[in-house]
Write a protein that holds these residues in place. Structure first.
Motif, mmCIF file in Angstrom:
data_model
loop_
_atom_site.group_PDB
_atom_site.id
_atom_site.type_symbol
_atom_site.label_atom_id
_atom_site.label_comp_id
_atom_site.label_asym_id
_atom_site.label_seq_id
_atom_site.Cartn_x
_atom_site.Cartn_y
_atom_site.Cartn_z
ATOM 1 N N SER A 223 0.863 -1.182 0.000
ATOM 2 C CA SER A 223 0.000 0.000 0.000
ATOM 3 C C SER A 223 0.897 1.227 0.000
ATOM 4 C CB SER A 223 -0.938 0.011 1.212
ATOM 5 O OG SER A 223 -0.197 0.162 2.415
ATOM 6 N N TRP A 225 1.023 5.832 -0.999
ATOM 7 C CA TRP A 225 0.357 7.068 -1.403
ATOM 8 C C TRP A 225 0.429 7.243 -2.918
ATOM 9 C CZ3 TRP A 225 2.843 10.171 3.132
ATOM 10 C CH2 TRP A 225 2.031 10.014 4.280
ATOM 11 N N CYS A 226 -0.541 7.961 -3.443
ATOM 12 C CA CYS A 226 -0.672 8.179 -4.880
ATOM 13 C C CYS A 226 0.625 8.716 -5.481
ATOM 14 C CB CYS A 226 -1.815 9.150 -5.142
ATOM 15 S SG CYS A 226 -1.998 9.639 -6.861
ATOM 16 N N CYS A 255 -4.266 10.005 -1.539
ATOM 17 C CA CYS A 255 -4.982 8.747 -1.705
ATOM 18 C C CYS A 255 -4.026 7.580 -1.483
ATOM 19 C CB CYS A 255 -5.576 8.653 -3.109
ATOM 20 S SG CYS A 255 -6.876 9.866 -3.436
ATOM 21 N N THR A 256 -4.496 6.541 -0.812
ATOM 22 C CA THR A 256 -3.700 5.337 -0.578
ATOM 23 C C THR A 256 -4.237 4.221 -1.461
ATOM 24 O OG1 THR A 256 -3.312 5.990 1.721
ATOM 25 C CG2 THR A 256 -2.889 3.693 1.144
ATOM 26 N N TYR A 257 -3.356 3.652 -2.295
ATOM 27 C CA TYR A 257 -3.752 2.625 -3.251
ATOM 28 C C TYR A 257 -3.011 1.315 -2.971
ATOM 29 C CZ TYR A 257 -5.637 6.524 -6.014
ATOM 30 O OH TYR A 257 -6.352 7.618 -6.434
ATOM 31 N N LYS A 281 -8.698 3.740 -8.679
ATOM 32 C CA LYS A 281 -9.330 4.868 -7.987
ATOM 33 C C LYS A 281 -9.883 4.457 -6.625
ATOM 34 C CE LYS A 281 -10.648 7.376 -12.199
ATOM 35 N NZ LYS A 281 -11.753 8.030 -12.941
ATOM 36 N N THR A 282 -9.488 3.296 -6.167
ATOM 37 C CA THR A 282 -10.044 2.748 -4.925
ATOM 38 C C THR A 282 -9.101 2.982 -3.753
ATOM 39 O OG1 THR A 282 -11.272 1.051 -6.132
ATOM 40 C CG2 THR A 282 -10.872 0.662 -3.792
ATOM 41 N N ILE A 283 -9.613 3.613 -2.716
ATOM 42 C CA ILE A 283 -8.818 3.921 -1.523
ATOM 43 C C ILE A 283 -8.831 2.708 -0.591
ATOM 44 C CG2 ILE A 283 -8.440 5.543 0.359
ATOM 45 C CD1 ILE A 283 -8.368 6.719 -2.533
ATOM 46 N N GLU A 285 -6.443 0.543 2.706
ATOM 47 C CA GLU A 285 -5.310 0.520 3.637
ATOM 48 C C GLU A 285 -5.324 -0.793 4.400
ATOM 49 O OE1 GLU A 285 -2.656 0.523 4.658
ATOM 50 O OE2 GLU A 285 -1.691 2.433 4.815
ATOM 51 N N SER A 312 -9.583 10.899 -1.235
ATOM 52 C CA SER A 312 -9.073 10.413 0.042
ATOM 53 C C SER A 312 -10.183 10.408 1.082
ATOM 54 C CB SER A 312 -7.916 11.289 0.504
ATOM 55 O OG SER A 312 -7.302 10.750 1.652
ATOM 56 N N SER A 313 -10.248 9.328 1.850
ATOM 57 C CA SER A 313 -11.351 9.188 2.806
ATOM 58 C C SER A 313 -10.954 8.231 3.913
ATOM 59 C CB SER A 313 -12.600 8.660 2.095
ATOM 60 O OG SER A 313 -12.417 7.314 1.710
#
Length: 406
Positions: A223, A225-226, A255-257, A281-283, A285, A312-313
């Motif tokens: 995982s 960061w973008c 965003c974390t991918y 495009k999916t966050i 973790e 990011s969420s």
């Protein structure tokens, strides 16, 4: 200079003993029945003790006892367990100090392996000095013969921290002009050949699994960061940035991918480093696999889940991804419920199937101000938890956990 050992990042149960881990400290052993603190535990490594985590080669050559009495070292909060041998694998880190440039410290990682009686295995273990960054990685992966790490390129001046003027994370930023480096380090202590492969600018957080695939390539899932956010230099105000304070500001958190990295080890070249197909495009973790596949090819990954629109969420649900077919299972929690990390527990029913697991997690219901322990069926998470056990209180946002069969 004294950094408080919070011992709050991860827990390890091994050899019927329970340890609380913090990557900027040494492990604490705790009573698994009462949760009382027993004492610190150095895993039979003399220099693993509280103190300034520094290594001065000249002094150590003169007297290792004197050196170790003056300095300490820290253990990662992300050990691994070899799924074939059940050996415990971890690394200890400290800053290698150059007397000609005493303020230029380079992280030195020393890898160790222990048998089930917590004895150090002498023919395993190796070390690496990271020459391009200020900190050791947060997490690692393994294969049958290698330790696999990604070196994040961090720059900064730690003098304000040493002087007590600010936090360590405020002194460090990601260097968006430099590429991360993937290092493949032999597990056999007699082999010093380390392969290092440049990746892209970025920042890797957790390392899910690595293995040699059917094309004889190294495959790694992490995982991070973008990449585009890092390349554009948008990550500012220290390493933790918007994660600091009373609550994270997701408008400023990258965003974390879920990333897939493929490397040609024979030629030490990068084939690809990008988000997993279908998850661009999916966050996500805290991704995890069936622990019985540690260091081996894996088909399924489970993780916490945020938005699916590259926004990011916080974690609002859970995801299961089939890496072979690309199929995804998604479950979102009720409104105002926040989902913590998953713990993967293989079912004890004799069925040898990779996704035949239980998924444990905690969730916080902000309306009830109460947390729950939840159990999902890893075969199909879309039906939601098969059991939900409400606690009498809420749990603060937490990090990593473990499962102990009693």
């Amino acid at each position: 200079l004294n950094l408080k050992n919070l011992a709050n990042t991860n827990v390890l149960y091994y050899n019927k003993r329970l340890f609380a881990l913090f990557e900027a400290g040494i492990p604490y052993e705790i009573d698994s029945n009462t949760l009382d603190t027993i004492n610190t535990f150095n895993f039979k490594i003399n220099h693993l003790k509280q103190g300034l985590p520094s290594y001065i080669e000249e002094l150590n050559s003169l007297s290792s006892d004197l050196h170790n009495s003056l300095f300490g070292s820290y253990m990662t909060a992300h050990p691994k367990i070899d799924s074939d041998t059940n050996n415990l694998i971890s690394f200890i880190w400290r800053a290698k100090v150059d007397l000609d440039e005493p303020l230029v410290n380079k992280p030195m990682m020393e890898f160790y392996e222990w048998d089930h009686n917590l004895n150090v295995i002498p023919h395993y273990g190796n070390k690496i000095v990271l020459n391009n960054t200020l900190t050791a990685p947060h997490d690692i992966s393994i294969t049958s013969d290698s330790y696999v790490i990604i070196e994040n390129i961090l720059k900064g001046d730690v003098t304000p921290y040493i002087l007590g003027l600010t936090t360590a994370s405020k002194c460090v930023n990601i260097d968006n002009n430099q590429t991360m480096i993937l290092h493949v380090i032999p597990r056999e202590s007699t082999n010093s050949t380390i392969r290092s492969i440049p990746l892209t600018p970025g920042f890797t957080i957790h390392s899910v699994n690595s293995f040699i695939n059917s094309n004889n390539q190294l495959e790694l899932f992490t995982s991070g960061w973008c990449i585009d956010t890092i390349k554009q230099g948008l990550m500012k105000d220290g390493l933790l940035g918007a994660w600091e304070g009373t609550a994270p500001n997701f408008d400023s958190i990258p965003c974390t991918y879920l990333y897939q990295t493929i490397v040609d080890l024979e030629n030490s070249t990068l084939i690809s480093h990008k988000p997993v197909n279908g998850l661009e495009k999916t966050i996500i973790e805290h991704p995890h696999i069936n622990p019985n596949h540690e260091g081996k090819p894996c088909r399924y990954i489970w993780s916490s889940l945020g938005s699916r629109t590259a926004q990011s969420s916080p974690p609002l649900g859970y995801l299961k991804i089939d890496l072979t077919t690309g199929d995804q299972q998604v479950w979102y929690a009720p409104l105002h419920t926040y989902c913590e990390e998953v713990v993967i527990v293989p079912k004890d029913d004799g069925i040898d199937k990779e996704d035949n697991v239980w998924i444990f997690s905690t969730m916080y219901d902000s309306v009830r101000n109460q947390s729950s322990v939840n159990i999902f069926d890893g075969l199909d998470i879309t039906n939601g938890p098969v059991a939900r056990i409400w606690l009498r209180h809420h749990l603060p946002h937490s990090l990593h956990g473990t499962f102990v069969k009693v």
